[in-house]
Design a protein around this motif. Structure first.
Motif, short mmCIF file in Angstrom:
data_model
loop_
_atom_site.label_atom_id
_atom_site.label_comp_id
_atom_site.label_asym_id
_atom_site.label_seq_id
_atom_site.Cartn_x
_atom_site.Cartn_y
_atom_site.Cartn_z
N ILE A 75 42.76 44.25 37.56
CA ILE A 75 43.63 45.04 37.03
C ILE A 75 44.05 44.73 35.61
O ILE A 75 44.62 43.60 35.49
CB ILE A 75 44.84 45.36 38.12
N TYR A 78 47.64 44.21 34.39
CA TYR A 78 48.76 43.74 35.20
C TYR A 78 49.87 43.05 34.54
O TYR A 78 51.06 43.34 34.96
CB TYR A 78 47.91 42.77 36.10
N ASP A 92 47.07 39.72 39.62
CA ASP A 92 47.00 41.12 39.59
C ASP A 92 46.72 41.84 40.86
O ASP A 92 47.25 42.94 41.37
CB ASP A 92 45.76 41.61 39.04
N LEU A 96 49.40 44.75 42.35
CA LEU A 96 48.83 45.85 42.55
C LEU A 96 49.46 46.14 44.21
O LEU A 96 49.94 47.42 44.42
CB LEU A 96 47.16 45.98 43.19
N ILE A 112 47.13 52.07 37.07
CA ILE A 112 46.07 50.88 37.00
C ILE A 112 45.00 51.17 36.03
O ILE A 112 44.38 52.22 36.11
CB ILE A 112 45.81 50.23 38.37
N PHE A 116 38.22 48.40 40.16
CA PHE A 116 38.48 48.04 41.65
C PHE A 116 38.11 48.80 42.59
O PHE A 116 37.72 49.99 42.54
CB PHE A 116 40.11 48.12 41.71
N ASP A 133 37.80 52.69 41.89
CA ASP A 133 37.93 52.81 40.53
C ASP A 133 37.42 53.97 39.85
O ASP A 133 36.41 54.57 40.53
CB ASP A 133 37.57 51.52 39.61
#
Length: 606
Positions: A75, A78, A92, A96, A112, A116, A133
């Motif tokens: 991320i 972050y 991160d 999250l 974000i 991911f 993601d």
């Protein structure tokens, strides 16, 4: 960066040792630490590669309320999110976790920025979320029914979890057909029945045996923004610099893949503004080929003050091919995966994070086919030349003209594969395919058609949906993670795509100039050896390999009527292709390579 896996079972959790055996199949994704947890119904584990928050980022993350997070990726924003939460943390993963607890899954996914794939489990509500993601950089596969949910970053671990639960793992015949058309297996389908990829920009909700999949972001191409080209250049340059800068956030040494092209050279320039000790890596083949760009890359590295290492691909192509079969859990007929593996192996001796230029062509309009798409109405006359233009080498001007003539002669549903792989198509089914099809390639392509888009936007959208997602990103993730390298792609930033999607076609393709806006921004800042060079694709010398290194293997495997591929495709038809009697106008090198990879994969899988 991690490999994650999990199993929720209504009848109770798996034995911890058995679960960790499945998790350990992904040790290459995270050799720095392995952790797993077991509750009444849940197994959850990670293989961690320590990149951000070296000491603080251990996972799975859990709290006393029964919330559990397993996270793969990075991320990039972050620190900003930590400030918004009023939390002091360099992890991160922790940011999250707290973001989901404080703002919920939907708001978290919208806030974000990065690559991911993660799972979040709330024990009090017996509720699972799996999310991926926006671009689909990080993989996540799953199997589910009313009493079980299994998931993993790689299919090899998921397959093991299925076997531990006595679930039959069967070949998906439909996926094999699509592979022979696309050179990859289009997501969310996989090589196995009832095993799927979480789609990019979606999250899966699983509760009490019921599943739903929801989109939280998508490409929006309309309406176009009304602004000048000069204003657009300022916005794009700022966005690129920001995208590169935040991808330098890591607590380990970083490097970048540097070719002789625009994309990686731009990233080298922008990265050098913010990082002093970057190391650049370039591929060189041991024989003369247009793919050798080490001299140009060396000039770029020197200009921007980067350490530079030329990686000579001196490993046997057969060795690299065998490594690729074991690395990729399903067939992938992209020969550039082989040098990608060599790059990752060499780079892993020096760095743990590598920036690359993936997505630049799909973002800015770099492929030759984008010129054709933008000017398709003006090129309609070429259809009348199709029968008189001789077949030429695909990368030559004659070869490109021949393919353009075939494209303009074809229907919309056929054009995409002609634009890209140019391998098998639906009209080959009667003579080629030995089974019934659930979904044809043309129907799959049509399902992503939008009549309101320009021809260029439509082609770019298809590329992002098929070629980028299921080919390029798969290749980069698996090849880099095979050697525990985190690959970061600044041009795959979703904010960059949102910005470029707003611009008219002319900002991307102007006359014969592709990547018009990118080149206009950086033409005076890059070495002339980059700006004046003819565009080359990052491809392996497949023709050379087929004629020499793979020749005996092809003879032994593909000419054998008992080969496993002939359960699916007609032997006589393949022999006609290999003898040059049929399909001469197509990409026969990749057709042969795709069959070779498939046969090797089938032999390994069984």
């Amino acid at each position: 960066m991690c490999g994650i896996a999990g199993a929720w079972r209504k009848k109770g959790a798996l034995d911890k040792t058995q679960f960790e055996n499945a998790l350990n199949l992904m040790q290459h994704r995270g050799p720095d630490a392995m952790h797993s947890i077991k509750t009444q119904n849940l197994n959850l584990g990670t293989q961690r590669l320590k990149i951000i928050g070296i000491e603080e980022g251990n996972q799975p993350r859990s709290d006393k309320s029964g919330n559990h997070l397993a996270f793969n990726g990075a991320i990039y924003n972050y620190p900003e999110l930590a400030n918004s939460l009023n939390i002091s943390s360099r992890s991160d993963t922790e940011i999250l976790f707290q973001l989901i607890l404080n703002r919920g899954i939907v708001k978290t996914l919208k806030e974000i920025r990065g690559m991911f794939a993660f799972s979040f489990y709330n024990a009090q509500e017996d509720l699972f979320y799996l999310a991926r993601d926006r671009m689909g950089q990080k993989p996540l596969f799953y199997y589910q029914d009313e009493g079980i949910l299994l998931f993993a970053s790689e299919i090899k671990s998921l397959k093991k979890l299925m076997q531990l639960n006595d679930i039959a793992v069967q070949i998906n015949e439909n996926a094999i057909y699509h592979y022979l058309c696309y050179s990859n297996i289009p997501e969310p389908e996989t090589i196995y029945e009832n095993v799927f990829a979480i789609p990019p920009a979606h999250f899966l909700k699983y509760q009490k045996g019921k599943t739903s999949i929801t989109s939280y972001w998508e490409h929006q191409y309309l309406p176009k923004e009304n602004l000048s080209f000069a204003e657009a250049k300022v916005k794009v340059q700022h966005a690129i610099e920001n995208s590169v800068k935040i991808r330098l956030r890591a607590d380990v040494k970083k490097g970048l893949f540097l070719s002789g092209g625009w994309d990686s050279s731009v990233i080298a320039l922008e990265a050098s503004k913010h990082e002093q000790n970057l190391q650049a890596f370039t591929v060189e083949y041991p024989f003369q080929t247009s793919q050798n760009e080490s001299k140009i890359a060396s000039e770029t590295a020197q200009k921007f003050g980067l350490e530079h290492e030329v990686i000579r691909i001196d490993k046997s192509p057969l060795t690299l091919l065998e490594k690729s079969i074991s690395t990729f859990d399903q067939p992938l007929a992209d020969s550039s995966a082989l040098p990608n593996l060599a790059i990752a192996e060499s780079a892993s001796r020096h760095v743990k994070v590598m920036l690359n230029g993936d997505g630049g062509d799909e973002l800015f309009g770099g492929y030759r086919r984008y010129f054709t798409a933008k000017n398709i109405s003006y090129l309609a006359f070429t259809q009348y030349l199709n029968k008189i233009i001789p077949n030429g080498e695909r990368r030559s001007e004659l070869g490109f003209l021949k393919r353009t003539a075939r494209i303009t002669s074809s229907s919309d549903s056929e054009r995409y594969l002609l634009f890209t792989t140019d391998m098998f198509q639906d009209h080959d089914i009667p003579s080629l395919w030995n089974h019934e099809l659930e979904t044809s390639t043309s129907n799959l392509i049509k399902s992503h058609f939008n009549k309101n888009l320009s021809d260029l936007d439509q082609l770019m959208h298809w590329d992002r949906t098929f070629n980028l997602l299921s080919g390029i990103l798969v290749k980069m993730d698996r090849a880099s993670m095979a050697y525990s390298i985190e690959a970061r792609s600044p041009f795959l930033d979703h904010q960059l795509f949102e910005l470029m999607n707003q611009f008219p076609d002319s900002f991307k393709i102007s006359g014969f100039n592709r990547k018009h806006i990118l080149k206009s921004i950086y033409a005076q800042q890059l070495p002339k050896s980059v700006t004046k060079a003819t565009k080359t694709s990052f491809e392996a010398p497949l023709g050379n390999w087929i004629k020499n290194d793979f020749r005996t293997l092809i003879k032994d495997l593909l000419l054998n009527p008992q080969a496993k591929i002939y359960k699916f495709v007609n032997y006589t038809e393949i022999m006609l292709m290999m003898k040059g009697v049929k399909y001469q106008e197509r990409n026969t090198q990749y057709m042969i390579y795709s069959l070779l990879v498939l046969e090797m994969w089938l032999q390994k899988d069984n």
